[in-house]
Design a protein around this motif. Sequence first.
Motif, PDB file in Angstrom:
ATOM      1  N   UNK A 249       0.851  -1.182   0.000  1.00 48.96           N
ATOM      2  CA  UNK A 249       0.000   0.000   0.000  1.00 48.96           C
ATOM      3  C   UNK A 249       0.894   1.241   0.000  1.00 48.96           C
ATOM      4  N   UNK A 250       0.608   2.213  -0.883  1.00 48.45           N
ATOM      5  CA  UNK A 250       1.454   3.419  -0.956  1.00 48.45           C
ATOM      6  C   UNK A 250       1.572   4.169   0.366  1.00 48.45           C
ATOM      7  N   UNK A 251       0.481   4.191   1.161  1.00 43.32           N
ATOM      8  CA  UNK A 251       0.530   4.926   2.428  1.00 43.32           C
ATOM      9  C   UNK A 251       1.447   4.274   3.455  1.00 43.32           C
ATOM     10  N   UNK A 252       1.826   3.012   3.223  1.00 43.60           N
ATOM     11  CA  UNK A 252       2.724   2.317   4.144  1.00 43.60           C
ATOM     12  C   UNK A 252       4.140   2.164   3.595  1.00 43.60           C
ATOM     13  N   UNK A 253       4.297   2.162   2.284  1.00 43.14           N
ATOM     14  CA  UNK A 253       5.614   1.872   1.708  1.00 43.14           C
ATOM     15  C   UNK A 253       6.692   2.864   2.147  1.00 43.14           C
ATOM     16  N   UNK A 254       6.331   4.128   2.345  1.00 44.20           N
ATOM     17  CA  UNK A 254       7.325   5.116   2.770  1.00 44.20           C
ATOM     18  C   UNK A 254       7.631   5.011   4.270  1.00 44.20           C
ATOM     19  N   UNK A 255       6.802   4.278   5.018  1.00 43.61           N
ATOM     20  CA  UNK A 255       6.981   4.176   6.475  1.00 43.61           C
ATOM     21  C   UNK A 255       7.594   2.848   6.911  1.00 43.61           C
ATOM     22  N   UNK A 256       7.842   1.928   5.987  1.00 46.24           N
ATOM     23  CA  UNK A 256       8.332   0.605   6.378  1.00 46.24           C
ATOM     24  C   UNK A 256       9.789   0.404   5.994  1.00 46.24           C
ATOM     25  N   UNK A 257      10.459  -0.364   6.840  1.00 48.64           N
ATOM     26  CA  UNK A 257      11.824  -0.818   6.558  1.00 48.64           C
ATOM     27  C   UNK A 257      11.860  -2.303   6.886  1.00 48.64           C
ATOM     28  N   UNK A 258      12.461  -3.070   6.010  1.00 42.68           N
ATOM     29  CA  UNK A 258      12.509  -4.519   6.165  1.00 42.68           C
ATOM     30  C   UNK A 258      13.952  -4.986   6.266  1.00 42.68           C
ATOM     31  N   UNK A 259      14.196  -5.939   7.196  1.00 45.46           N
ATOM     32  CA  UNK A 259      15.509  -6.554   7.359  1.00 45.46           C
ATOM     33  C   UNK A 259      15.319  -8.063   7.447  1.00 45.46           C
ATOM     34  N   UNK A 260      16.285  -8.786   6.941  1.00 45.86           N
ATOM     35  CA  UNK A 260      16.205 -10.240   6.983  1.00 45.86           C
ATOM     36  C   UNK A 260      17.549 -10.813   7.384  1.00 45.86           C
ATOM     37  N   UNK A 261      17.491 -11.795   8.276  1.00 48.11           N
ATOM     38  CA  UNK A 261      18.670 -12.559   8.668  1.00 48.11           C
ATOM     39  C   UNK A 261      18.350 -14.018   8.401  1.00 48.11           C
ATOM     40  N   UNK A 262      19.194 -14.900   8.819  1.00 46.53           N
ATOM     41  CA  UNK A 262      19.076 -16.322   8.521  1.00 46.53           C
ATOM     42  C   UNK A 262      17.682 -16.878   8.811  1.00 46.53           C
ATOM     43  N   UNK A 263      17.183 -16.704  10.018  1.00 43.78           N
ATOM     44  CA  UNK A 263      15.859 -17.244  10.372  1.00 43.78           C
ATOM     45  C   UNK A 263      14.981 -16.185  11.034  1.00 43.78           C
ATOM     46  N   UNK A 264      15.166 -14.937  10.621  1.00 41.97           N
ATOM     47  CA  UNK A 264      14.411 -13.828  11.193  1.00 41.97           C
ATOM     48  C   UNK A 264      14.113 -12.791  10.121  1.00 41.97           C
ATOM     49  N   UNK A 265      12.847 -12.402  10.056  1.00 46.09           N
ATOM     50  CA  UNK A 265      12.422 -11.305   9.188  1.00 46.09           C
ATOM     51  C   UNK A 265      11.906 -10.213  10.123  1.00 46.09           C
TER      52      UNK A 265
END
Length: 161
Positions: A71-87
């Motif tokens: 959703x455009x209203x959320x894309x500017x407010x989110x940051x995603x990180x990923x490790x081996x067994x953690x999102x």
Amino acid sequence: MNPTIGIALLLTVLQVARGQKVTSLTACLVNQSLRLDCHHENTTTTPIQYEFSLTRDTKKWVLSGSNGVTRPEYSSRTKFFSKYNLKVLYLSNFTTKDEGIYTCELRLSGPNPSVSNKDVSVLRDKLVRCGGISLLIQNTSWLLLLLLSLPLLQALDFISL
């Protein structure tokens, strides 16, 4: 079919099927950001697709996902990180308007697709603050070893108390 091949095929399918199982989803606050930790098993080499979503008033809003549809209203407010067994997903400027049921969904594609997900209900007033892992908690064995070795270090004149 040869029984050995059948067993090998079954084990491969079982490995893929359990390779992305979500084990827990937790939510906490970091300053004014919501942090969602999605822990999962990682016993497969198949790429894992993910999706974080929010369900509020029977509407589902995709916050972040590997397919890129958010959703455009959320894309500017989110940051995603990923490790081996953690999102991990951060949602900045979290307010009561962002309350609802958050879902972490993991998918494996291929000949035997599978889906695993967990939900967590998030209310701003009920959220706990995210805490870092204390050095004392994380390294208790080192602290204990140091305390037990103080008399030896003192006897060898490395330290004086």
